[in-house]
Design an enzyme around this catalytic site. Structure first.
Site, PDB file in Angstrom:
ATOM      1  N   TYR A 200       0.854  -1.203   0.000  1.00 30.31           N
ATOM      2  CA  TYR A 200       0.000   0.000   0.000  1.00 30.31           C
ATOM      3  C   TYR A 200       0.888   1.251   0.000  1.00 30.31           C
ATOM      4  CZ  TYR A 200      -3.393   3.569   1.279  1.00 30.31           C
ATOM      5  OH  TYR A 200      -4.168   4.713   1.282  1.00 30.31           O
TER       6      TYR A 200
ATOM      7  N   GLY B 236      -3.756  11.649   6.651  1.00 31.42           N
ATOM      8  CA  GLY B 236      -3.490  10.613   7.652  1.00 31.42           C
ATOM      9  C   GLY B 236      -4.792   9.855   7.887  1.00 31.42           C
TER      10      GLY B 236
ATOM     11  N   THR C 183     -13.398   6.404   7.309  1.00 29.87           N
ATOM     12  CA  THR C 183     -14.284   6.122   6.168  1.00 29.87           C
ATOM     13  C   THR C 183     -14.456   4.606   6.106  1.00 29.87           C
ATOM     14  OG1 THR C 183     -12.411   5.854   4.692  1.00 29.87           O
ATOM     15  CG2 THR C 183     -13.310   8.091   4.867  1.00 29.87           C
TER      16      THR C 183
HETATM   17  P1  NDP Z   1     -13.524   4.442   0.914  1.00 33.66           P
HETATM   18  O1  NDP Z   1     -13.316   2.978   0.974  1.00 33.66           O
HETATM   19  O2  NDP Z   1     -14.602   5.038   1.731  1.00 33.66           O
HETATM   20  O3  NDP Z   1     -13.723   4.901  -0.615  1.00 33.66           O
HETATM   21  C1  NDP Z   1     -12.992   4.351  -1.665  1.00 33.66           C
HETATM   22  C2  NDP Z   1     -13.633   4.746  -2.990  1.00 33.66           C
HETATM   23  O4  NDP Z   1     -12.814   4.228  -4.065  1.00 33.66           O
HETATM   24  C3  NDP Z   1     -15.028   4.168  -3.161  1.00 33.66           C
HETATM   25  O5  NDP Z   1     -15.880   5.150  -3.682  1.00 33.66           O
HETATM   26  C4  NDP Z   1     -14.824   3.037  -4.158  1.00 33.66           C
HETATM   27  O6  NDP Z   1     -15.985   2.929  -4.988  1.00 33.66           O
HETATM   28  C5  NDP Z   1     -13.642   3.558  -4.993  1.00 33.66           C
HETATM   29  N1  NDP Z   1     -12.942   2.451  -5.620  1.00 33.66           N
HETATM   30  C6  NDP Z   1     -12.227   1.464  -4.998  1.00 33.66           C
HETATM   31  N2  NDP Z   1     -11.783   0.573  -5.893  1.00 33.66           N
HETATM   32  C7  NDP Z   1     -12.241   0.987  -7.110  1.00 33.66           C
HETATM   33  C8  NDP Z   1     -12.132   0.471  -8.421  1.00 33.66           C
HETATM   34  N3  NDP Z   1     -11.480  -0.668  -8.683  1.00 33.66           N
HETATM   35  N4  NDP Z   1     -12.717   1.152  -9.446  1.00 33.66           N
HETATM   36  C9  NDP Z   1     -13.387   2.291  -9.197  1.00 33.66           C
HETATM   37  N5  NDP Z   1     -13.520   2.836  -7.982  1.00 33.66           N
HETATM   38  C10 NDP Z   1     -12.966   2.186  -6.945  1.00 33.66           C
HETATM   39  O7  NDP Z   1     -12.111   5.078   1.300  1.00 33.66           O
HETATM   40  P2  NDP Z   1     -11.591   6.612   1.405  1.00 33.66           P
HETATM   41  O8  NDP Z   1     -12.633   7.564   1.050  1.00 33.66           O
HETATM   42  O9  NDP Z   1     -10.912   6.734   2.716  1.00 33.66           O
HETATM   43  O10 NDP Z   1     -10.450   6.562   0.280  1.00 33.66           O
HETATM   44  C11 NDP Z   1     -10.365   7.495  -0.785  1.00 33.66           C
HETATM   45  C12 NDP Z   1      -8.895   7.724  -1.114  1.00 33.66           C
HETATM   46  O11 NDP Z   1      -8.236   8.311   0.009  1.00 33.66           O
HETATM   47  C13 NDP Z   1      -8.105   6.457  -1.457  1.00 33.66           C
HETATM   48  O12 NDP Z   1      -7.244   6.733  -2.535  1.00 33.66           O
HETATM   49  C14 NDP Z   1      -7.322   6.197  -0.180  1.00 33.66           C
HETATM   50  O13 NDP Z   1      -6.138   5.475  -0.431  1.00 33.66           O
HETATM   51  C15 NDP Z   1      -7.048   7.617   0.261  1.00 33.66           C
HETATM   52  N6  NDP Z   1      -6.691   7.772   1.680  1.00 33.66           N
HETATM   53  C16 NDP Z   1      -7.536   7.358   2.675  1.00 33.66           C
HETATM   54  C17 NDP Z   1      -7.160   7.532   4.003  1.00 33.66           C
HETATM   55  C18 NDP Z   1      -8.003   7.032   5.146  1.00 33.66           C
HETATM   56  O14 NDP Z   1      -7.466   6.926   6.271  1.00 33.66           O
HETATM   57  N7  NDP Z   1      -9.270   6.766   4.960  1.00 33.66           N
HETATM   58  C19 NDP Z   1      -5.896   8.202   4.360  1.00 33.66           C
HETATM   59  C20 NDP Z   1      -5.095   8.568   3.247  1.00 33.66           C
HETATM   60  C21 NDP Z   1      -5.490   8.386   1.956  1.00 33.66           C
HETATM   61  P3  NDP Z   1     -16.657   1.570  -5.496  1.00 33.66           P
HETATM   62  O15 NDP Z   1     -16.345   0.503  -4.483  1.00 33.66           O
HETATM   63  O16 NDP Z   1     -18.105   1.889  -5.609  1.00 33.66           O
HETATM   64  O17 NDP Z   1     -16.029   1.322  -6.828  1.00 33.66           O
HETATM   65  C1  8X3 Z   2      -4.431   5.726   4.716  1.00 33.37           C
HETATM   66  C2  8X3 Z   2      -3.698   6.087   5.962  1.00 33.37           C
HETATM   67  O1  8X3 Z   2      -2.036   5.353   7.711  1.00 33.37           O
HETATM   68  O2  8X3 Z   2      -3.489   3.645   6.814  1.00 33.37           O
HETATM   69  O3  8X3 Z   2      -3.712   5.969   3.564  1.00 33.37           O
HETATM   70  O4  8X3 Z   2      -1.733   4.528   5.489  1.00 33.37           O
HETATM   71  S1  8X3 Z   2      -2.692   4.834   6.501  1.00 33.37           S
END
Ligand code: NDP
Ligand code: 8X3
Length: 251
Positions: free
Chosen positions: A151, A182, A186
C-alpha cells in the site's frame, strides 16, 4: 460558467463528501465508482443543487475507463477539475505473508487506475491549456510503516506521479497537486480488513480521526484558489496523529 469536476471513488468516504461540498458550491459533478445503486442515490441527492452525471466503471479496466469518459454528453464533456481519489488498501500483512491478489488490487487500482483516468482526461486539458488535477495520495506515500509495504509503495507511486505530472503539464498551464491524508474515518479500514467491522472501527477508537468532510473541505479550498495559485502537496493529519505510527489514543 459553471466548472465541471469529475470525482473517482465518489460512492463513499472522501470522494462522496467532496461531491457533496462541490455540488453545493456550484460545480457540475461527474460521479464515478463501481456501485451503481450508491451512484444513483447520490445523484438524486445532489441534483437538488447542481447538474450531476454518473459513470460506473472499474478503474482497473482500461477500456471501460476510456469508453466511459469518452461517452460523456456535451454538457459534461469538458472536465475542468479531475479528482483522482479512487483507491484503497487491501490487507495489512508483513511482506512474507502478503496476498498476491491484494498486491495486484493495490497496484492496479491506486496506481494504474489513476494513470488510466488521467490519460483519458489530460488531452482535453492540454488542448484548452487549462485544468486542475488533484491526486489523493496518503501519508503512506511519504513514509513507510510496518505491514504497509505494498500500500505504501502504491501511494509513493502516486506521490511520484503527482510530481511528474506537474512538471510535464507545466507548459500547458495545468494545475496539479496532491493531498496526503493521515487517518480518515471512512470505509477504508473495512475494505483493508475485508469487511471485519470490529477490527476496522478499532483503528479509529480513542482518537478524533479526520472525517471525510475535513478532507473534502480542503479539496474545495484547493480547487477554489485563484487560478495562479497551485497547492502542490499537502499533508493533513488529525491532531492526534504525528506520523503513521505515532498516534495519541485515549484508551
Ligand atoms: P472508501 O473505501 O470510503 O472509498 C474508496 C472509494 O474508491 C469508493 O468510492 C470506491 O468505490 C472507490 N474504488 C475502490 N476501488 C475501485 C475500483 N477498482 N474502481 C473504481 N472505484 C474504486 O475510502 P476513502 O474515502 O478513505 O479513500 C479514498 C482515497 O483516500 C483512497 O485513494 C485512499 O487510499 C485515500 N486515503 C484514505 C485515508 C483514510 O485513512 N481513509 C488516508 C489517506 C489516503 P466503489 O467501491 O463503488 O467502486
Ligand atoms: C491511509 C492512511 O495510515 O493507513 O492511507 O496509510 S494509513
Amino acid at each position: 460558467m459553471k466548472k465541471t469536476v469529475l470525482i473517482t471513488g465518489a460512492t463513499s468516504g472522501i470522494g462522496k463528501a467532496t461531491a457533496q461540498i462541490m455540488a453545493k458550491n456550484d460545480y457540475k459533478i461527474i460521479l464515478c465508482g463501481r456501485r451503481k445503486e450508491r451512484l444513483s442515490e447520490l445523484e438524486k441527492e445532489l441534483s437538488a443543487f447542481t447538474e450531476v452525471y454518473t459513470l460506473s466503471f472499474d478503474v482497473r479496466d482500461k477500456e471501460a475507463v476510456f469508453e466511459n469518459i469518452n461517452s460523456l454528453p456535451a454538457e459534461f464533456a469538458q472536465i475542468d477539475v479531475l479528482i483522482n481519489n479512487a483507491g484503497n488498501a487491501h490487507g495489512l500483512d508483513p511482506i512474507q505473508n502478503g496476498n498476491i491478489d491484494d498486491w495486484d488490487a493495490m497496484i492496479d487500482i491506486n496506481v494504474k487506475g489513476l494513470l488510466y483516468v488521467s490519460k483519458a482526461i489530460i488531452p482535453q486539458m492540454i488542448e484548452r491549456k487549462a485544468g486542475h488535477i488533484i491526486n489523493i495520495g496518503s501519508i503512506a506515500g511519504k513514509e513507510v510503516y510496518p505491514n504497509g509495504n505494498v500500500y505504501c509503495a502504491s501511494k509513493h507511486a502516486v506521490d511520484a506521479i503527482n510530481n511528474g505530472m506537474r512538471m510535464d503539464l507545466n507548459p500547458y498551464g495545468i494545475r496539479v497537486g496532491a493531498i496526503h491524508p493521515g487517518m480518515v474515518e471512512t470505509e477504508f479500514s473495512e475494505v483493508r480488513f475485508k469487511g471485519d467491522a470490529d477490527r476496522a472501527s478499532n483503528v479509529y477508537k480513542g482518537l478524533d480521526a479526520l472525517q471525510a468532510e475535513d478532507i473534502a473541505d480542503i479539496i474545495h479550498f484547493v480547487v477554489s484558489r485563484k487560478y495562479h495559485v497551485n497547492i502542490a502537496d499537502l499533508i493533513v493529519y488529525p491532531t492526534a496523529q504525528a506520523s503513521a505510527t505515532i498516534v495519541k489514543k485515549n484508551i
